[in-house]
Write a protein that holds these residues in place. Structure first.
Motif, mmCIF file in Angstrom:
data_model
loop_
_atom_site.group_PDB
_atom_site.id
_atom_site.type_symbol
_atom_site.label_atom_id
_atom_site.label_comp_id
_atom_site.label_asym_id
_atom_site.label_seq_id
_atom_site.Cartn_x
_atom_site.Cartn_y
_atom_site.Cartn_z
ATOM 1 N N GLY A 190 0.795 -1.223 0.000
ATOM 2 C CA GLY A 190 0.000 0.000 0.000
ATOM 3 C C GLY A 190 0.822 1.265 0.000
ATOM 4 N N ILE A 191 2.081 1.165 -0.424
ATOM 5 C CA ILE A 191 2.996 2.314 -0.431
ATOM 6 C C ILE A 191 2.797 3.132 -1.708
ATOM 7 N N CYS A 192 2.892 4.435 -1.592
ATOM 8 C CA CYS A 192 2.760 5.311 -2.760
ATOM 9 C C CYS A 192 3.805 4.968 -3.806
ATOM 10 N N LEU A 193 3.391 4.955 -5.059
ATOM 11 C CA LEU A 193 4.283 4.622 -6.168
ATOM 12 C C LEU A 193 4.896 5.901 -6.704
ATOM 13 N N LYS A 194 6.166 6.079 -6.407
ATOM 14 C CA LYS A 194 6.876 7.293 -6.819
ATOM 15 C C LYS A 194 7.586 7.053 -8.145
ATOM 16 N N PRO A 195 7.987 8.132 -8.819
ATOM 17 C CA PRO A 195 8.679 7.963 -10.103
ATOM 18 C C PRO A 195 9.959 7.156 -9.952
ATOM 19 N N ALA A 196 10.204 6.280 -10.928
ATOM 20 C CA ALA A 196 11.427 5.482 -10.901
ATOM 21 C C ALA A 196 12.615 6.264 -11.446
ATOM 22 N N THR A 197 12.345 7.284 -12.270
ATOM 23 C CA THR A 197 13.417 8.096 -12.856
ATOM 24 C C THR A 197 13.048 9.570 -12.758
ATOM 25 N N LYS A 198 14.050 10.454 -12.875
ATOM 26 C CA LYS A 198 13.811 11.896 -12.800
ATOM 27 C C LYS A 198 13.005 12.402 -13.988
ATOM 28 N N SER A 199 13.178 11.729 -15.126
ATOM 29 C CA SER A 199 12.493 12.200 -16.341
ATOM 30 C C SER A 199 11.021 11.810 -16.350
ATOM 31 N N ASN A 200 10.642 10.817 -15.548
ATOM 32 C CA ASN A 200 9.255 10.367 -15.514
ATOM 33 C C ASN A 200 8.605 10.875 -14.237
ATOM 34 N N ARG A 201 7.612 11.746 -14.371
ATOM 35 C CA ARG A 201 6.990 12.363 -13.196
ATOM 36 C C ARG A 201 5.672 11.698 -12.815
ATOM 37 N N LEU A 202 5.366 10.544 -13.383
ATOM 38 C CA LEU A 202 4.138 9.846 -13.019
ATOM 39 C C LEU A 202 4.273 9.258 -11.618
ATOM 40 N N TYR A 203 3.247 9.451 -10.812
ATOM 41 C CA TYR A 203 3.233 8.820 -9.498
ATOM 42 C C TYR A 203 1.780 8.544 -9.109
ATOM 43 N N ALA A 204 1.619 7.671 -8.098
ATOM 44 C CA ALA A 204 0.274 7.292 -7.646
ATOM 45 C C ALA A 204 0.299 7.150 -6.132
ATOM 46 N N SER A 205 -0.546 7.887 -5.463
ATOM 47 C CA SER A 205 -0.608 7.825 -4.007
ATOM 48 C C SER A 205 -1.685 6.831 -3.570
ATOM 49 N N ASN A 206 -1.430 6.200 -2.443
ATOM 50 C CA ASN A 206 -2.392 5.296 -1.805
ATOM 51 C C ASN A 206 -3.000 4.269 -2.769
ATOM 52 N N PRO A 207 -2.181 3.512 -3.455
ATOM 53 C CA PRO A 207 -2.732 2.520 -4.398
ATOM 54 C C PRO A 207 -3.452 1.391 -3.657
ATOM 55 N N HIS A 208 -4.477 0.871 -4.283
ATOM 56 C CA HIS A 208 -5.164 -0.312 -3.746
ATOM 57 C C HIS A 208 -5.296 -1.308 -4.896
ATOM 58 N N VAL A 209 -4.192 -1.999 -5.155
ATOM 59 C CA VAL A 209 -4.090 -2.914 -6.294
ATOM 60 C C VAL A 209 -4.184 -4.352 -5.797
ATOM 61 N N CYS A 210 -5.031 -5.132 -6.426
ATOM 62 C CA CYS A 210 -5.150 -6.563 -6.136
ATOM 63 C C CYS A 210 -4.938 -7.331 -7.438
ATOM 64 N N ILE A 211 -4.430 -8.552 -7.322
ATOM 65 C CA ILE A 211 -4.052 -9.314 -8.515
ATOM 66 C C ILE A 211 -4.646 -10.707 -8.483
ATOM 67 N N SER A 212 -5.158 -11.140 -9.623
ATOM 68 C CA SER A 212 -5.520 -12.538 -9.869
ATOM 69 C C SER A 212 -4.621 -13.030 -10.995
ATOM 70 N N GLY A 213 -3.655 -13.862 -10.641
ATOM 71 C CA GLY A 213 -2.733 -14.396 -11.625
ATOM 72 C C GLY A 213 -2.938 -15.883 -11.840
ATOM 73 N N ALA A 214 -2.453 -16.378 -12.961
ATOM 74 C CA ALA A 214 -2.549 -17.812 -13.275
ATOM 75 C C ALA A 214 -1.278 -18.233 -13.996
ATOM 76 N N ILE A 215 -0.831 -19.441 -13.695
ATOM 77 C CA ILE A 215 0.421 -19.936 -14.282
ATOM 78 C C ILE A 215 0.441 -21.451 -14.185
#
Length: 457
Positions: A190-215
């Motif tokens: 549940g940690i805020c997703l900050k930019p991975a690089t200086k050139s990319n300013r996209l970020y997301a606060s308070n994410p609530h992501v759930c996953i259904s995966g299959a393999i």
């Protein structure tokens, strides 16, 4: 010998029986019926009736969806951490036999039915696959400026990711500089997703992501590197082994009237979980009885490290995973107090995922050795309780009468030393200066802390 179907998806290869057969044959994981509790069980039964789909696979995917739809408002404080009912699920099954796509179909129909009733209750559903941190953040971003235009933020941070080919995530995670794995770990936390690089300013606060995966098990074994096993990505997933429960040439569709009735029950839960009905965030708590039951599991099964290094690394987040599922089951009962029955149901799912991980990552012969080492560790502990302390030679001679090999005893001692906290400690007894030789190692039990003595966490 008979081929191991987990590591080779070819058909059965006949072979001449031998005396080792008992060490290569075993049953697949058998989940307890209690896993199908309340609404989760009703959804699972509705989707598996007159179909080939495994009800426990349906239940797990529905739990992932519901945990996403509920959002971040309900929380359970443990220490300084707020836990939300947020789940990552990974369905493992052989190609064509796992019915992995069918296990999602009913939940998608349910989501569509809820969408018709109240669109704002349904989270964003992403089925296009994930390839990078930036792509994930773009789905729930906080807004950004592109050229001279302001791109408005996506306010609803609920995102249910359906990754029918989970191998894609593992492939991308191997790429140089790819930070998708780290982003998914942050999402589970549940940690805020900050930019991975200086050139990319996209970020997301308070994410609530759930996953259904299959393999498939073959892909999982081939692609799950030591990095995923140790960096915490794998142990954030509720891994379940589930394949078709029966063979039906003409499975039947779940009636729409059943879907609509279940959707209304989902609506009740989502309405209950919204803070609009309450003064603030929804604090959840364990009843005193539930606290005692959880403490028993925490001091026992949840911190058992006897299943081998790979499986033990997959179990490291089973305690918070149990609490998240217990939150979910309590919310399906429209209550904020987590009771004993919710802890018991969640623990049944933990046992199921533990058995599934052992089934995939440990061979049957590995399991035989694990049982042997566990028995040896228990015997050493009892011996040290009686003696207070003992040397390596005394353990070999007096405890086992020389009937156990050095390798097995060493494995047992290593396991006791590597527990967190350690079960035993070593004291070195140095020889007198005039007597050459290495120091003698004395093994003794580590005194249990007050929490363990009292049986409380």
């Amino acid at each position: 010998m008979i081929c191991n179907t987990l590591h080779d998806e070819q058909d059965f290869v006949p072979a001449t029986p031998n005396h080792d057969d008992l060490e290569i044959h075993r049953n697949p994981p058998q989940p307890a019926e209690i896993c199908l509790y309340g609404l989760v069980g009703d959804v699972a039964r509705a989707g598996s009736t007159a179909t080939e789909t495994n009800p426990y696979a349906i239940a797990a995917n529905f739990m992932a969806y519901l945990s996403c739809a509920i959002g971040r408002d309900p929380y359970l404080p443990i220490g300084n951490t707020w836990h939300h009912a947020r789940l990552f699920v990974l369905h493992i099954g052989r190609s064509g036999r796992g019915r992995k796509g069918d296990a999602l179909a009913l939940t998608i129909r349910l989501a569509q039915a809820v969408q018709q009733l109240k669109p704002e209750f349904v989270p964003q559903i992403h089925r296009g696959g994930l390839s990078s941190r930036e792509g994930l953040v773009a789905l729930i971003h906080d807004g950004y400026r592109q050229g001279g235009q302001n791109i408005p933020a996506i306010d609803d941070k609920r995102l249910w990711v359906i990754e029918s080919e989970f191998s894609n995530i593992l492939h991308h995670g191997r790429g140089k500089g790819n930070t998708l794995s780290a982003a998914l770990r942050d999402c589970w936390d549940g940690i805020c997703l900050k930019p991975a690089t200086k050139s990319n300013r996209l970020y997301a606060s308070n994410p609530h992501v759930c996953i259904s995966g299959a393999i498939t098990p073959h892909e999982l074994m081939a692609l799950m590197t030591s990095r995923e096993m140790t960096n915490g990505l794998a142990n954030r997933f509720l891994m379940i082994w589930a394949e078709r429960s029966e063979i039906l040439p003409f499975p039947k569709e779940t009636p729409q009237i059943t879907i609509d009735a279940l959707a209304l029950r989902v609506m009740q839960i989502l309405e209950f979980a919204r803070t609009a009905k309450h003064d603030d965030f929804l604090r959840m708590d364990l009843t005193p009885q539930a606290q005692r039951r959880y403490a028993q599991f925490y001091l026992g099964e949840l911190n058992d490290n006897s299943a081998g290094n790979r499986v033990t690394s997959l179990m490291e987040r089973h305690a918070p995973m149990l609490l998240r599922m217990a939150m979910l089951f309590a919310l399906t009962d429209l209550q904020l107090n987590i009771d004993v029955e919710h802890i018991e149901v969640a623990m049944a799912w933990i046992r199921y995922t533990n058995e599934s991980a052992r089934y995939v990552f440990n061979s049957a012969s590995d399991e035989v050795k694990i049982v042997q080492v566990r028995q040896i560790t228990e015997r050493i502990v009892e011996f040290l309780k009686e003696r207070g302390q003992a040397s390596r030679r005394e353990i070999t001679v007096e405890c086992f009468q020389r009937h156990q090999t050095k390798a097995v005893i060493d494995a047992a001692l290593e396991q006791l030393l590597n527990m967190a906290p350690p079960k035993i400690s070593i004291k070195l007894i140095h020889r007198p200066k005039e007597t050459p030789g290495i120091p003698t190692k004395i093994y003794r039990l580590v005194e249990a802390g007050p929490a363990i003595k009292e049986g409380l966490c």
